[in-house]
Scaffold this motif. Structure first.
Motif, PDB file in Angstrom:
ATOM      1  N   PHE A  30       0.876  -1.074  -0.033  1.00  0.00           N
ATOM      2  CA  PHE A  30      -0.099  -0.015  -0.068  1.00  0.00           C
ATOM      3  C   PHE A  30       0.794   1.264   0.031  1.00  0.00           C
ATOM      4  O   PHE A  30       0.649   2.085  -0.666  1.00  0.00           O
ATOM      5  CB  PHE A  30      -1.011  -0.013   1.170  1.00  0.00           C
ATOM      6  CG  PHE A  30      -2.050   0.821   0.921  1.00  0.00           C
ATOM      7  CD1 PHE A  30      -3.567   0.432   0.395  1.00  0.00           C
ATOM      8  CD2 PHE A  30      -2.367   2.194   1.540  1.00  0.00           C
ATOM      9  CE1 PHE A  30      -4.406   0.840   0.365  1.00  0.00           C
ATOM     10  CE2 PHE A  30      -3.349   2.916   1.280  1.00  0.00           C
ATOM     11  CZ  PHE A  30      -4.621   2.418   0.847  1.00  0.00           C
ATOM     12  N   ALA A  31       1.969   1.425   0.791  1.00  0.00           N
ATOM     13  CA  ALA A  31       2.782   2.501   0.673  1.00  0.00           C
ATOM     14  C   ALA A  31       3.552   2.757  -0.502  1.00  0.00           C
ATOM     15  O   ALA A  31       3.561   3.838  -0.947  1.00  0.00           O
ATOM     16  CB  ALA A  31       3.827   2.234   1.940  1.00  0.00           C
ATOM     17  N   SER A  32       3.928   1.465  -0.994  1.00  0.00           N
ATOM     18  CA  SER A  32       4.650   1.742  -2.520  1.00  0.00           C
ATOM     19  C   SER A  32       3.599   2.277  -3.489  1.00  0.00           C
ATOM     20  O   SER A  32       4.061   3.019  -4.242  1.00  0.00           O
ATOM     21  CB  SER A  32       5.205   0.496  -2.858  1.00  0.00           C
ATOM     22  OG  SER A  32       4.389  -0.536  -3.227  1.00  0.00           O
ATOM     23  N   ARG A  33       2.428   1.645  -3.336  1.00  0.00           N
ATOM     24  CA  ARG A  33       1.579   2.242  -4.406  1.00  0.00           C
ATOM     25  C   ARG A  33       1.260   3.957  -4.099  1.00  0.00           C
ATOM     26  O   ARG A  33       0.901   4.589  -5.013  1.00  0.00           O
ATOM     27  CB  ARG A  33       0.203   1.716  -4.530  1.00  0.00           C
ATOM     28  CG  ARG A  33       0.437   0.050  -4.588  1.00  0.00           C
ATOM     29  CD  ARG A  33       0.733  -0.226  -6.027  1.00  0.00           C
ATOM     30  NE  ARG A  33      -0.142   0.152  -6.895  1.00  0.00           N
ATOM     31  CZ  ARG A  33       0.151  -0.177  -8.368  1.00  0.00           C
ATOM     32  NH1 ARG A  33       1.388  -0.546  -8.672  1.00  0.00           N
ATOM     33  NH2 ARG A  33      -0.852   0.300  -9.083  1.00  0.00           N
ATOM     34  N   LEU A  34       1.015   4.160  -2.847  1.00  0.00           N
ATOM     35  CA  LEU A  34       0.780   5.679  -2.448  1.00  0.00           C
ATOM     36  C   LEU A  34       1.959   6.284  -3.102  1.00  0.00           C
ATOM     37  O   LEU A  34       1.703   7.582  -3.463  1.00  0.00           O
ATOM     38  CB  LEU A  34       0.757   5.734  -0.955  1.00  0.00           C
ATOM     39  CG  LEU A  34      -0.648   5.287  -0.392  1.00  0.00           C
ATOM     40  CD1 LEU A  34      -0.564   5.485   1.136  1.00  0.00           C
ATOM     41  CD2 LEU A  34      -1.838   6.177  -0.852  1.00  0.00           C
ATOM     42  N   THR A  54      -3.332   8.052 -14.143  1.00  0.00           N
ATOM     43  CA  THR A  54      -2.701   6.995 -13.307  1.00  0.00           C
ATOM     44  C   THR A  54      -2.785   7.112 -11.897  1.00  0.00           C
ATOM     45  O   THR A  54      -3.349   5.891 -11.286  1.00  0.00           O
ATOM     46  CB  THR A  54      -1.002   7.351 -13.822  1.00  0.00           C
ATOM     47  OG1 THR A  54      -0.862   7.188 -15.172  1.00  0.00           O
ATOM     48  CG2 THR A  54      -0.343   6.180 -13.065  1.00  0.00           C
ATOM     49  N   ALA A  55      -2.714   8.268 -11.240  1.00  0.00           N
ATOM     50  CA  ALA A  55      -2.881   8.246  -9.960  1.00  0.00           C
ATOM     51  C   ALA A  55      -4.337   7.899  -9.492  1.00  0.00           C
ATOM     52  O   ALA A  55      -4.504   7.207  -8.497  1.00  0.00           O
ATOM     53  CB  ALA A  55      -2.767   9.633  -9.310  1.00  0.00           C
ATOM     54  N   SER A  56      -5.303   8.236 -10.168  1.00  0.00           N
ATOM     55  CA  SER A  56      -6.713   7.901  -9.771  1.00  0.00           C
ATOM     56  C   SER A  56      -7.010   6.498  -9.969  1.00  0.00           C
ATOM     57  O   SER A  56      -7.780   5.720  -9.123  1.00  0.00           O
ATOM     58  CB  SER A  56      -7.738   8.896 -10.650  1.00  0.00           C
ATOM     59  OG  SER A  56      -7.641   8.530 -12.142  1.00  0.00           O
ATOM     60  N   ALA A  57      -6.509   5.898 -11.049  1.00  0.00           N
ATOM     61  CA  ALA A  57      -6.632   4.578 -11.231  1.00  0.00           C
ATOM     62  C   ALA A  57      -5.930   3.560 -10.294  1.00  0.00           C
ATOM     63  O   ALA A  57      -6.554   2.692  -9.614  1.00  0.00           O
ATOM     64  CB  ALA A  57      -5.877   4.156 -12.730  1.00  0.00           C
ATOM     65  N   HIS A  63      -8.113   1.226  -3.050  1.00  0.00           N
ATOM     66  CA  HIS A  63      -9.482   1.170  -2.561  1.00  0.00           C
ATOM     67  C   HIS A  63     -10.123  -0.014  -2.542  1.00  0.00           C
ATOM     68  O   HIS A  63     -10.786  -0.758  -1.565  1.00  0.00           O
ATOM     69  CB  HIS A  63     -10.604   2.413  -2.940  1.00  0.00           C
ATOM     70  CG  HIS A  63     -11.965   2.160  -2.236  1.00  0.00           C
ATOM     71  ND1 HIS A  63     -13.032   1.480  -3.017  1.00  0.00           N
ATOM     72  CD2 HIS A  63     -12.269   2.676  -1.043  1.00  0.00           C
ATOM     73  CE1 HIS A  63     -13.811   1.848  -2.054  1.00  0.00           C
ATOM     74  NE2 HIS A  63     -13.541   2.408  -0.910  1.00  0.00           N
ATOM     75  N   THR A  64     -10.331  -0.844  -3.744  1.00  0.00           N
ATOM     76  CA  THR A  64     -10.890  -1.997  -3.792  1.00  0.00           C
ATOM     77  C   THR A  64     -10.146  -3.034  -3.038  1.00  0.00           C
ATOM     78  O   THR A  64     -10.732  -3.902  -2.329  1.00  0.00           O
ATOM     79  CB  THR A  64     -10.863  -2.467  -5.491  1.00  0.00           C
ATOM     80  OG1 THR A  64     -11.481  -1.446  -6.232  1.00  0.00           O
ATOM     81  CG2 THR A  64     -11.253  -3.866  -5.786  1.00  0.00           C
ATOM     82  N   ARG A  65      -8.790  -3.096  -3.079  1.00  0.00           N
ATOM     83  CA  ARG A  65      -7.986  -3.996  -2.293  1.00  0.00           C
ATOM     84  C   ARG A  65      -8.149  -4.004  -0.788  1.00  0.00           C
ATOM     85  O   ARG A  65      -8.462  -4.958  -0.058  1.00  0.00           O
ATOM     86  CB  ARG A  65      -6.688  -4.122  -2.520  1.00  0.00           C
ATOM     87  CG  ARG A  65      -6.303  -4.608  -3.975  1.00  0.00           C
ATOM     88  CD  ARG A  65      -5.090  -5.553  -4.131  1.00  0.00           C
ATOM     89  NE  ARG A  65      -4.609  -6.100  -2.873  1.00  0.00           N
ATOM     90  CZ  ARG A  65      -3.047  -6.428  -2.903  1.00  0.00           C
ATOM     91  NH1 ARG A  65      -2.261  -6.004  -4.019  1.00  0.00           N
ATOM     92  NH2 ARG A  65      -2.749  -7.278  -1.992  1.00  0.00           N
ATOM     93  N   LEU A  66      -8.485  -2.758  -0.427  1.00  0.00           N
ATOM     94  CA  LEU A  66      -9.014  -2.253   1.173  1.00  0.00           C
ATOM     95  C   LEU A  66     -10.069  -3.000   1.471  1.00  0.00           C
ATOM     96  O   LEU A  66     -10.203  -3.354   2.526  1.00  0.00           O
ATOM     97  CB  LEU A  66      -8.691  -0.791   1.129  1.00  0.00           C
ATOM     98  CG  LEU A  66      -8.378  -0.529   2.472  1.00  0.00           C
ATOM     99  CD1 LEU A  66      -7.041  -0.925   3.206  1.00  0.00           C
ATOM    100  CD2 LEU A  66      -8.256   1.150   2.933  1.00  0.00           C
TER     101      LEU A  66
END
Length: 70
Positions: A30-34, A54-57, A63-66
């Motif tokens: 999650f941190a790496s994706r952020l 890109t950022a919104s996707a 969000h989906t994974r969370l």
């Protein structure tokens, strides 16, 4: 001392039904994706034609994974 260590390292992962290492892996992902989403948004702020979605996707994926993790 044992209670302090449990509170720091064990209580929260258990509250989301994960081991310490499972939680570390997910939080690290999650941190790496952020960080990547933030970088894409920063580049987009400077050069608007780049990384338009890109950022919104990435945020939608996070969000989906969370919300769907078991």
């Amino acid at each position: 001392m044992t209670r302090v260590l449990q509170k720091i390292f064990i209580d929260h992962p258990q509250s989301v039904d994960e081991t310490y290492f499972e939680h570390m892996r997910f939080a690290g992902w999650f941190a790496s994706r952020l960080l990547l989403a933030g970088g894409a948004a920063l580049v987009h702020a400077i050069i608007p034609c780049l990384f338009e979605k890109t950022a919104s996707a990435m945020i939608k994926e996070m969000h989906t994974r969370l919300v769907t993790r078991d």
